[in-house]
Design a protein around this motif. Structure first.
Motif, mmCIF file in Angstrom:
data_model
loop_
_atom_site.group_PDB
_atom_site.id
_atom_site.type_symbol
_atom_site.label_atom_id
_atom_site.label_comp_id
_atom_site.label_asym_id
_atom_site.label_seq_id
_atom_site.Cartn_x
_atom_site.Cartn_y
_atom_site.Cartn_z
ATOM 1 N N GLU A 1 0.817 -1.215 0.000
ATOM 2 C CA GLU A 1 0.000 0.000 0.000
ATOM 3 C C GLU A 1 0.853 1.268 0.000
ATOM 4 O O GLU A 1 0.354 2.347 -0.335
ATOM 5 C CB GLU A 1 -0.938 0.015 1.199
ATOM 6 N N ASN A 2 2.128 1.148 0.380
ATOM 7 C CA ASN A 2 3.008 2.315 0.296
ATOM 8 C C ASN A 2 3.116 2.832 -1.136
ATOM 9 O O ASN A 2 3.261 4.038 -1.356
ATOM 10 C CB ASN A 2 4.399 1.961 0.822
ATOM 11 N N TYR A 3 3.058 1.917 -2.104
ATOM 12 C CA TYR A 3 3.148 2.306 -3.505
ATOM 13 C C TYR A 3 1.777 2.629 -4.095
ATOM 14 O O TYR A 3 1.633 3.583 -4.855
ATOM 15 C CB TYR A 3 3.814 1.190 -4.318
ATOM 16 N N THR A 4 0.781 1.823 -3.767
ATOM 17 C CA THR A 4 -0.546 2.054 -4.345
ATOM 18 C C THR A 4 -1.173 3.347 -3.837
ATOM 19 O O THR A 4 -1.915 4.013 -4.581
ATOM 20 C CB THR A 4 -1.464 0.869 -4.037
ATOM 21 N N ASP A 5 -0.879 3.713 -2.588
ATOM 22 C CA ASP A 5 -1.457 4.949 -2.043
ATOM 23 C C ASP A 5 -0.860 6.201 -2.659
ATOM 24 O O ASP A 5 -1.432 7.288 -2.534
ATOM 25 C CB ASP A 5 -1.269 4.994 -0.519
ATOM 26 N N LEU A 6 0.296 6.072 -3.315
ATOM 27 C CA LEU A 6 0.897 7.251 -3.938
ATOM 28 C C LEU A 6 -0.012 7.849 -5.012
ATOM 29 O O LEU A 6 -0.059 9.059 -5.201
ATOM 30 C CB LEU A 6 2.247 6.879 -4.565
ATOM 31 N N PHE A 7 -0.733 6.994 -5.716
ATOM 32 C CA PHE A 7 -1.583 7.469 -6.800
ATOM 33 C C PHE A 7 -2.896 8.054 -6.289
ATOM 34 O O PHE A 7 -3.600 8.728 -7.037
ATOM 35 C CB PHE A 7 -1.875 6.323 -7.775
ATOM 36 N N SER A 8 -3.232 7.773 -5.034
ATOM 37 C CA SER A 8 -4.461 8.333 -4.462
ATOM 38 C C SER A 8 -4.190 9.564 -3.610
ATOM 39 O O SER A 8 -5.062 10.424 -3.473
ATOM 40 C CB SER A 8 -5.170 7.268 -3.614
ATOM 41 N N LYS A 9 -2.990 9.683 -3.059
ATOM 42 C CA LYS A 9 -2.667 10.827 -2.211
ATOM 43 C C LYS A 9 -2.421 12.088 -3.021
ATOM 44 O O LYS A 9 -2.770 13.187 -2.602
ATOM 45 C CB LYS A 9 -1.444 10.514 -1.340
ATOM 46 N N PHE A 10 -1.790 11.939 -4.182
ATOM 47 C CA PHE A 10 -1.518 13.103 -5.016
ATOM 48 C C PHE A 10 -1.333 12.618 -6.449
ATOM 49 O O PHE A 10 -1.302 11.425 -6.723
ATOM 50 C CB PHE A 10 -0.287 13.880 -4.533
ATOM 51 N N ASP A 11 -1.215 13.574 -7.360
ATOM 52 C CA ASP A 11 -1.138 13.270 -8.792
ATOM 53 C C ASP A 11 0.287 12.849 -9.147
ATOM 54 O O ASP A 11 1.090 13.640 -9.661
ATOM 55 C CB ASP A 11 -1.569 14.487 -9.606
ATOM 56 N N PHE A 12 0.610 11.604 -8.879
ATOM 57 C CA PHE A 12 1.953 11.100 -9.127
ATOM 58 C C PHE A 12 2.296 11.134 -10.613
ATOM 59 O O PHE A 12 3.419 11.496 -10.995
ATOM 60 C CB PHE A 12 2.091 9.676 -8.587
ATOM 61 N N LEU A 13 1.361 10.746 -11.474
ATOM 62 C CA LEU A 13 1.621 10.720 -12.914
ATOM 63 C C LEU A 13 1.919 12.120 -13.457
ATOM 64 O O LEU A 13 2.705 12.275 -14.394
ATOM 65 C CB LEU A 13 0.439 10.098 -13.653
ATOM 66 N N ARG A 14 1.281 13.141 -12.883
ATOM 67 C CA ARG A 14 1.551 14.515 -13.305
ATOM 68 C C ARG A 14 2.994 14.902 -13.000
ATOM 69 O O ARG A 14 3.693 15.485 -13.845
ATOM 70 C CB ARG A 14 0.582 15.472 -12.603
ATOM 71 N N PHE A 15 3.441 14.602 -11.796
ATOM 72 C CA PHE A 15 4.817 14.915 -11.419
ATOM 73 C C PHE A 15 5.803 14.105 -12.260
ATOM 74 O O PHE A 15 6.872 14.612 -12.634
ATOM 75 C CB PHE A 15 5.040 14.639 -9.937
ATOM 76 N N PHE A 16 5.461 12.859 -12.548
ATOM 77 C CA PHE A 16 6.327 12.020 -13.368
ATOM 78 C C PHE A 16 6.437 12.584 -14.785
ATOM 79 O O PHE A 16 7.527 12.585 -15.378
ATOM 80 C CB PHE A 16 5.780 10.596 -13.403
#
Length: 350
Positions: free
Chosen positions: A132-147
């Motif tokens: 969940e440390n990795y899966t929650d990254l996409f729900s906490k903030f816009d990870f794909l945008r930063f990437f």
């Protein structure tokens, strides 16, 4: 592969390990642990829960307490094994902890609370990977945008840098004009100037050009680097001038000579500069922190900083995102590292 294995496993003792072999392998093993140990620890820590990360002394593998669901309790309760006292040898579930006292219940009598000391029980744990440390990254903030921001800045800045630096290096290596030595001396002199010295004038110029708080404000200031110009120039000096003279006799334009002859022959040095540029732009933190203010334009490096607050730090999310941030650069370096030794070794001679 067979030659590499034979090279790494050969010994001086003709079938037996000589003392120098023991020393060599011990030294190499120490170097491997020194270089890759922190990386492996980082990856393993990214799969740990916050409670496990706060544990002291730390453990290498990610552990998590086993839990059980009992009637009358809304949340799963952690399991403990009692090591001393009246309940020694029994498995109990902890309801709550108050100071140095733990309130527990037997599994067969969940309605009877018993108080025991913290030293009287040991947690029952198992290896557990906190995905969940990795899966929650996409729900906490816009990870794909930063990437995407980091990828766009890295790719575009690297392409522009290679083109601009190679043109400047070609002119300094193959053209004879008045002041060439002075220009080269200035390029080498800029290498000795720290980046922090030019931050203020760079900020003013970027603001006057209207590129502040935009991705281009991060890309354009790094369009030319003295390191890249020096590296490519030293390599282009090894290209014989006779090849260029022959091309001019065949009516080839200067642009065609640069694009069709010089660039292909400088491929090893360009590959080295590309690897260095990718690592510079991807890991850059200071200038994007100054040039960007809107969160929509943040890179992954700036997004990492958002996990650190004034009072607390989300270590589990921070470590997981750090691994994802390091992964692209590691892949690029793994596929292109064979060009590094060739390119750098060839830039020092003429």
């Amino acid at each position: 592969m067979a030659k590499a294995i034979d090279f790494l496993t050969r010994t001086r003792g003709h079938g037996k390990l000589h003392w120098t072999d023991w020393f060599t392998y011990a030294y190499l093993l120490f170097g491997i642990l020194l270089m890759f140990g922190p990386v492996v620890w980082l990856v393993m820590s990214s799969f740990k829960t916050d409670a496990e990360l706060d544990r002291f002394p730390p453990r290498f593998l990610p552990y998590a307490a086993q839990t059980v669901e009992l009637e009358g309790y809304s949340k799963p309760l952690p399991l403990y094994k009692v090591v001393s006292g009246e309940l020694a040898g029994e498995t109990v579930a902890q309801v709550r902890r108050i100071g140095l006292t733990s309130q527990v219940v037997r599994l067969d009598a969940p309605d009877q609370i018993v108080k025991i000391g913290l030293k009287d029980r040991e947690p029952i744990e198992r290896i557990s990977i906190a995905t969940e440390n990795y899966t929650d990254l996409f729900s906490k903030f816009d990870f794909l945008r930063f990437f995407w921001n980091s990828t766009f800045i890295t790719v575009v800045a690297t392409v522009i840098m290679l083109i601009v630096n190679s043109m400047a290096a070609f002119a300094l290596a193959k053209y004879k004009f008045s002041g060439r030595a002075a220009v080269m001396a200035m390029v080498i002199g800029v290498l000795m100037i720290p980046q922090t010295v030019v931050l203020v004038p760079l900020f003013i110029v970027t603001k006057e050009l209207g590129m502040l708080d935009s991705l281009w404000g991060v890309i354009v200031p790094g369009a030319a680097t003295p390191t890249g110009i020096f590296l490519l120039r030293q390599y282009m000096l090894t290209i014989p001038d006779e090849i260029l003279d022959a091309a001019r006799m065949d009516k080839a334009s200067e642009w065609k000579i640069y694009w069709r002859i010089v660039l292909p022959l400088s491929a090893p040095a360009i590959a080295v500069l590309a690897i260095l540029a990718i690592m510079w732009r991807w890991n850059d933190f200071l200038w994007p922190l100054i040039a960007l203010s809107r969160s929509d334009n943040f890179t992954l490096q700036l997004a990492l900083n958002s996990f650190q607050g004034e009072m607390t730090t989300q270590w589990s999310s921070l470590l997981a995102m750090t691994v994802l941030t390091l992964l692209p650069v590691a892949l690029v370096f793994a596929f292109l590292q064979k060009y590094i030794a060739t390119g750098i070794a060839s830039t020092g001679g003429k």
